[in-house]
Design an enzyme around this catalytic site. Structure first.
Site, PDB file in Angstrom:
ATOM      1  N   GLN A  18       0.799  -1.220   0.000  1.00  0.00           N
ATOM      2  CA  GLN A  18       0.000   0.000   0.000  1.00  0.00           C
ATOM      3  C   GLN A  18       0.836   1.277   0.000  1.00  0.00           C
ATOM      4  O   GLN A  18       0.337   2.338  -0.362  1.00  0.00           O
ATOM      5  CB  GLN A  18      -0.953   0.004   1.198  1.00  0.00           C
ATOM      6  CG  GLN A  18      -2.039  -1.063   1.108  1.00  0.00           C
ATOM      7  CD  GLN A  18      -2.940  -1.081   2.323  1.00  0.00           C
ATOM      8  OE1 GLN A  18      -2.661  -1.770   3.290  1.00  0.00           O
ATOM      9  NE2 GLN A  18      -4.010  -0.305   2.287  1.00  0.00           N
ATOM     10  N   HIS A 112       1.087  -9.250   4.622  1.00  0.00           N
ATOM     11  CA  HIS A 112      -0.035  -8.312   4.693  1.00  0.00           C
ATOM     12  C   HIS A 112      -0.750  -8.318   3.337  1.00  0.00           C
ATOM     13  O   HIS A 112      -0.560  -7.407   2.514  1.00  0.00           O
ATOM     14  CB  HIS A 112       0.449  -6.914   5.066  1.00  0.00           C
ATOM     15  CG  HIS A 112      -0.647  -6.008   5.534  1.00  0.00           C
ATOM     16  ND1 HIS A 112      -0.603  -5.300   6.721  1.00  0.00           N
ATOM     17  CD2 HIS A 112      -1.847  -5.689   4.985  1.00  0.00           C
ATOM     18  CE1 HIS A 112      -1.707  -4.591   6.868  1.00  0.00           C
ATOM     19  NE2 HIS A 112      -2.485  -4.802   5.812  1.00  0.00           N
ATOM     20  N   GLU A 157      -4.681 -10.015   9.511  1.00  0.00           N
ATOM     21  CA  GLU A 157      -6.105 -10.324   9.368  1.00  0.00           C
ATOM     22  C   GLU A 157      -6.339 -11.707   8.765  1.00  0.00           C
ATOM     23  O   GLU A 157      -6.916 -11.871   7.694  1.00  0.00           O
ATOM     24  CB  GLU A 157      -6.819  -9.235   8.568  1.00  0.00           C
ATOM     25  CG  GLU A 157      -6.783  -7.906   9.270  1.00  0.00           C
ATOM     26  CD  GLU A 157      -7.633  -6.819   8.633  1.00  0.00           C
ATOM     27  OE1 GLU A 157      -7.946  -5.836   9.338  1.00  0.00           O
ATOM     28  OE2 GLU A 157      -7.991  -6.957   7.448  1.00  0.00           O
TER      29      GLU A 157
END
Length: 425
Positions: A18, A112, A157
């Site tokens: 990101q 991630h 997550e």
């Protein structure tokens, strides 16, 4: 606001894909650059954190923050299976040393969302071989860099596919329910998907039904693969770098109910969290990620109220959720909690400041009541690439002009830093 414990970690989070830019060996790079991609735009140079990390970390320290959660990109470290890039290890060594020089505690995430393209060609996150491959990569990183890493999150997550499945179902029903805690582009999704998956199939060289990226729809077996990958990575990390504290992060709503919805709420907690507790019991800490609440009624998940304040992601503005989730998680896990993500996407920075204040009040109340919380990592350090939604969502404490890559710290970044400095005195 009452004081936080001595040694409390104050920081912000990013994810490599990101913010770094030009992550060309990753599955996301391939997916976002396909013709007909569901991504609104490609990541490109993102916010050039790969080259600007030193000044970004220096700014964190200037603000008063003392920790930084960031991810090491598997696709950079191992661009082809078994081929480890020494130059990329050295890059992340420089990032870790920049943290050390600035008295910033690094909290490293080893996966991630983005993965090497070769992993997807070999079955991705549905393959029974992926846990061993992931553990091998983690072992390599820790062998090279472990002495500089006090905290590591294996997977970000790990339960996110459950939330994605639910949001896709809610979108199909057009229920106006809470959005997923990840950037999903649901515009014209049905008509896009067939063409998109055919393009993915051609690009990865596997049938359309076998493109198993981390954020793809997940089978029960695939979900078990992800958590087994955590278990095997944890064992590898402990063998090589026993001083490093190991955990995993989960995406959790504050799951509530109205009268008649209690059973549905219990089922949601079971599905999204409780079923995974056996995989986590041997961890050193738990990474908690929360943005809003989800309220259940007799017929299932209720829509966000029409009169509720919402964020750019469609989530209800509800910072009280964080403290509630800390309390719930603590009834099932007897270990310290690290808040690894919490924040909002908004153009109104005054609301970000209000969100931070209310969220931290909930955390402080938990600490006062005896719950052990190690730190608070705000999402995110900078405005960045929000996956399928591109650069349209602004989560950052720092604004980035992507034409010039110039950084401007927002009042919210100064505010969080002041809280951190007040607690360091």
């Amino acid at each position: 606001m009452a004081r936080f414990p001595e040694g409390f970690l104050w920081g912000a989070s990013t994810a490599a894909h990101q913010v770094e830019g030009n992550n060309t060996n990753s599955d996301f790079w391939l997916m976002e650059n396909l013709e007909g991609s569901v991504f609104k735009e490609p990541s490109g140079s993102a916010v050039d954190h790969y080259n600007r990390f030193k000044s970004d970390i220096t700014e964190m320290a200037r603000l008063g923050l003392n920790s930084y959660r960031f991810s090491i990109e598997w696709a950079r470290i191992e661009p082809e299976e078994g081929q480890f890039e020494a130059s990329e290890i050295e890059h992340y060594r420089e990032v870790l040393l920049a943290c050390k020089e600035n008295k910033i505690t690094p909290i490293v995430t080893l996966h991630h969302f983005s993965s090497p393209q070769w992993l997807i060609r070999l079955g991705g996150w549905e393959s029974a071989d992926t846990p061993a491959r992931f553990a091998r990569y983690c072992a390599h990183v820790m062998r090279e860099l472990g002495e500089l890493i006090p905290y590591v999150c294996t997977i970000n997550e790990a339960n996110i596919s459950i939330g994605i499945k639910k949001i896709m179902k809610r979108y199909a029903l057009k229920s106006g329910s809470p959005g997923a805690q990840v950037g999903m582009n649901m515009e014209n999704m049905a008509e896009k998907m067939q063409k998109y998956f055919m393009g993915l199939s051609k690009a990865f060289g596997v049938p359309p039904t076998e493109v198993h990226s981390f954020l793809a729809p997940r089978s029960e077996e695939g979900l078990a693969v992800i958590f087994q990958a955590h278990v095997e990575a944890r064992a590898a990390i402990r063998q090589i770098s026993p001083q490093t504290k190991v955990g995993v992060t989960l995406s959790l709503y504050d799951i509530q109910s109205v009268p008649g919805g209690e059973e549905n709420a219990r089922d949601a907690w079971q599905e999204e969290f409780v079923q995974f507790v056996p995989y986590l019991n041997e961890d050193d800490f738990f990474g908690l990620q929360n943005y809003t609440r989800a309220v259940y009624g007799p017929d299932g998940l209720l829509p966000v109220p029409d009169d509720a304040e919402t964020t750019q992601m469609g989530n209800e503005f509800y910072p009280e959720a964080l403290g509630a989730v800390v309390r719930y998680v603590s009834t099932h896990l007897k270990m310290p909690i690290m808040i690894t993500e919490n924040g909002i996407a908004t153009d109104d920075d005054t609301r970000r400041i209000a969100f931070i204040n209310q969220a931290l009040k909930g955390v402080q109340d938990c600490i006062t009541d005896g719950f052990q919380v190690l730190g608070y990592m705000h999402w995110s350090l900078m405005d960045n690439f929000e996956w399928q939604l591109g650069f349209s969502k602004t989560f950052g404490l720092i604004e980035v002009d992507r034409n010039t890559q110039e950084r401007t710290t927002k009042p919210s970044g100064i505010h969080l830093g002041e809280i951190a400095k007040e607690n360091a005195i």
